[in-house]
Structure formats: C-alpha cells, structure tokens
Write a protein that holds these residues in place. Sequence first.
Motif, mmCIF file in Angstrom:
data_model
loop_
_atom_site.group_PDB
_atom_site.id
_atom_site.type_symbol
_atom_site.label_atom_id
_atom_site.label_comp_id
_atom_site.label_asym_id
_atom_site.label_seq_id
_atom_site.Cartn_x
_atom_site.Cartn_y
_atom_site.Cartn_z
ATOM 1 N N ARG A 179 -9.382 11.544 -7.841
ATOM 2 C CA ARG A 179 -8.176 11.040 -7.216
ATOM 3 C C ARG A 179 -7.097 12.119 -7.310
ATOM 4 N N VAL A 180 -6.145 12.087 -6.399
ATOM 5 C CA VAL A 180 -5.026 13.023 -6.397
ATOM 6 C C VAL A 180 -3.733 12.224 -6.369
ATOM 7 N N ALA A 181 -2.794 12.575 -7.254
ATOM 8 C CA ALA A 181 -1.474 11.937 -7.229
ATOM 9 C C ALA A 181 -0.689 12.517 -6.057
ATOM 10 N N PRO A 182 -0.385 11.725 -5.031
ATOM 11 C CA PRO A 182 0.222 12.286 -3.821
ATOM 12 C C PRO A 182 1.677 12.692 -3.969
ATOM 13 N N LYS A 183 2.432 12.003 -4.835
ATOM 14 C CA LYS A 183 3.879 12.252 -4.871
ATOM 15 C C LYS A 183 4.432 12.551 -6.264
ATOM 16 N N HIS A 184 3.830 11.953 -7.289
ATOM 17 C CA HIS A 184 4.428 12.042 -8.620
ATOM 18 C C HIS A 184 3.483 12.734 -9.599
ATOM 19 N N ALA A 185 4.055 13.499 -10.510
ATOM 20 C CA ALA A 185 3.270 14.183 -11.532
ATOM 21 C C ALA A 185 2.682 13.160 -12.509
ATOM 22 N N LEU A 186 1.516 13.500 -13.068
ATOM 23 C CA LEU A 186 0.868 12.655 -14.066
ATOM 24 C C LEU A 186 1.003 13.309 -15.434
ATOM 25 N N LEU A 187 1.262 12.513 -16.460
ATOM 26 C CA LEU A 187 1.379 13.013 -17.827
ATOM 27 C C LEU A 187 0.166 12.569 -18.616
ATOM 28 N N PHE A 188 -0.513 13.523 -19.264
ATOM 29 C CA PHE A 188 -1.729 13.189 -20.003
ATOM 30 C C PHE A 188 -1.822 14.078 -21.243
ATOM 31 N N HIS A 189 -1.656 13.479 -22.429
ATOM 32 C CA HIS A 189 -1.789 14.186 -23.706
ATOM 33 C C HIS A 189 -1.010 15.502 -23.728
ATOM 34 N N GLY A 190 0.218 15.459 -23.289
ATOM 35 C CA GLY A 190 1.048 16.641 -23.329
ATOM 36 C C GLY A 190 0.936 17.557 -22.131
ATOM 37 N N TRP A 191 0.013 17.237 -21.236
ATOM 38 C CA TRP A 191 -0.152 18.051 -20.028
ATOM 39 C C TRP A 191 0.514 17.351 -18.848
ATOM 40 N N THR A 192 1.100 18.146 -17.975
ATOM 41 C CA THR A 192 1.658 17.630 -16.730
ATOM 42 C C THR A 192 0.753 18.057 -15.584
ATOM 43 N N ILE A 193 0.191 17.081 -14.905
ATOM 44 C CA ILE A 193 -0.697 17.354 -13.772
ATOM 45 C C ILE A 193 0.087 17.061 -12.504
ATOM 46 N N PRO A 194 0.447 18.094 -11.755
ATOM 47 C CA PRO A 194 1.363 17.906 -10.624
ATOM 48 C C PRO A 194 0.673 17.384 -9.375
ATOM 49 N N PRO A 195 1.443 16.853 -8.467
ATOM 50 C CA PRO A 195 0.868 16.398 -7.196
ATOM 51 C C PRO A 195 0.642 17.532 -6.216
ATOM 52 N N GLY A 196 1.303 18.683 -6.424
ATOM 53 C CA GLY A 196 1.194 19.764 -5.448
ATOM 54 C C GLY A 196 0.884 21.102 -6.062
ATOM 55 N N VAL A 197 1.574 22.151 -5.630
ATOM 56 C CA VAL A 197 1.253 23.509 -6.040
ATOM 57 C C VAL A 197 2.344 24.076 -6.935
ATOM 58 N N GLY A 198 2.043 25.175 -7.619
ATOM 59 C CA GLY A 198 3.015 25.787 -8.499
ATOM 60 C C GLY A 198 2.388 26.909 -9.296
ATOM 61 N N HIS A 199 2.768 27.084 -10.558
ATOM 62 C CA HIS A 199 2.235 28.159 -11.378
ATOM 63 C C HIS A 199 1.909 27.627 -12.767
ATOM 64 N N SER A 200 1.193 28.418 -13.552
ATOM 65 C CA SER A 200 0.767 28.000 -14.877
ATOM 66 C C SER A 200 1.791 28.355 -15.939
ATOM 67 N N THR A 201 2.027 27.414 -16.861
ATOM 68 C CA THR A 201 2.846 27.683 -18.034
ATOM 69 C C THR A 201 2.076 27.178 -19.242
ATOM 70 N N SER A 202 2.700 27.229 -20.401
ATOM 71 C CA SER A 202 1.979 26.854 -21.618
ATOM 72 C C SER A 202 1.610 25.372 -21.675
ATOM 73 N N ASN A 203 2.429 24.520 -21.078
ATOM 74 C CA ASN A 203 2.141 23.083 -21.166
ATOM 75 C C ASN A 203 2.168 22.370 -19.818
#
Length: 220
Positions: free
Chosen positions: A131-155
């Motif tokens: 599944r893909v979150a179309p609009k809102h970021a998902l939070l899971f055990h300290g990780w943020t899984i975004p709905p779109g594109v971006g870059h990598s950071t530590s968390n």
Amino acid sequence: MAEAHIVQVKREKEQMGDKDTSESGKPTVFRHLVNSDLPQSELTTSRLSREAQVLLGAGTVSTARTLDFITFYILSRPEIEERLQEELKDVMADYPAKTPTWSQLEKLPYLQALIKEGLRLSYGIMHRLPRVAPKHALLFHGWTIPPGVGHSTSNVWLLPETECFQVPVAMSAYLQHNDPNIYPRPKDFVPERWLSNVTPAMNRNYVPFSKGSRNCLGMK
C-alpha cells in the motif's frame, strides 16, 4: 467455461439490441453486467474473463479451502467434534425441516471460535499486500515513511529528489497470524483462544480479509 458463457451472453445482447436480456436465461452476474450502463471498455470479453477468475478464485476456492481446513480438525480431533455437536444440538434439533438462521449460528461461541481459528490458519493470500500513503506521512518505530519523494536523513526514509517514486509499505497475513507474541503456539489449531482473554492485539493482527478500503470485496 466462464469465457464461453461470457461470449454467449454478449452475443444474446447484440442480437436483442436495446432489450434487457438479464433474465433471458439462467441469471448470472455477467448477464446483468452486459445489460448495465458500464462503458463498453469495461465489458470486453478479456475484462469480464478476468472478473470471472476473481469471482471463482476469491469467492469459491478460498471458501472451500477454509471449510476443508476446519473440517479436517473437527474430524481428526474427537474432543472438538464432541464439543461442537453439543453446542449445535438445540439449534439443529429440527434440521432439515427447519434450517437455523444466520443470527442463531452467530450466537454459538464455539462454532464462531472454530471459524475464526480456521481463518487464522488457512491464509487466503500469503504474500505481502503493498500500500502507498497518498497524502500523509506514516510514522513507524521512529521512522517517517513519506507519501512522495525527497532525500535520506538519519531518521527520515525518503527517496532521491530526482526520482518520482512513492514508498510502498506492506504486511502479510501469514506473519500477522503467526506472531507467537500475539498468538501463543501459533502453528496449533486452538479455537479456545477465541473464547476468553481475547486481547486487542489479537483482533488487530487478525486480518484474514485484510483491512481498510481495499479489504476483501466479500466484506462490503
């Protein structure tokens, strides 16, 4: 066989023009579909044949497999068979002259426990369902899984800005139903686990029909 029937009902419709042919023979879902207001692009033989595969696979094969699975344990475990017969004794007293209603059967706790345990162990689909979150970021055990594109950071888990991908997440009924922290002795058929001390985690992990807006069509 399904494709031959689809070709037949489409031919009947072509021959009768605007006349409704949904009741011209044995009523089937495809007779009603070809007489619906769906666009012709949705009524091609190949499209309807794929729908037939879904109906047969999800609507009959999975149900039959679960019933086979439960029946095996009922017949191979005398204590299960005896307890089920005792629970069914009153509601089935007048069968076959009188068939129990769904509401009556739903009130039988051991029968319902058997069905739930059978569904827990007879997985309809074992692979992950992405599944893909179309609009809102998902939070899971300290990780943020975004709905779109971006870059990598530590968390924050993001995809390179130069790429146009979304981040899929997935779960599997097999893993959800076999978590020993949620279901002790997960490989064992234990209907009694559904009779008392049913935890919120057990209900949360119980996904034989998946969940959300894309769950099994039979649950609608």
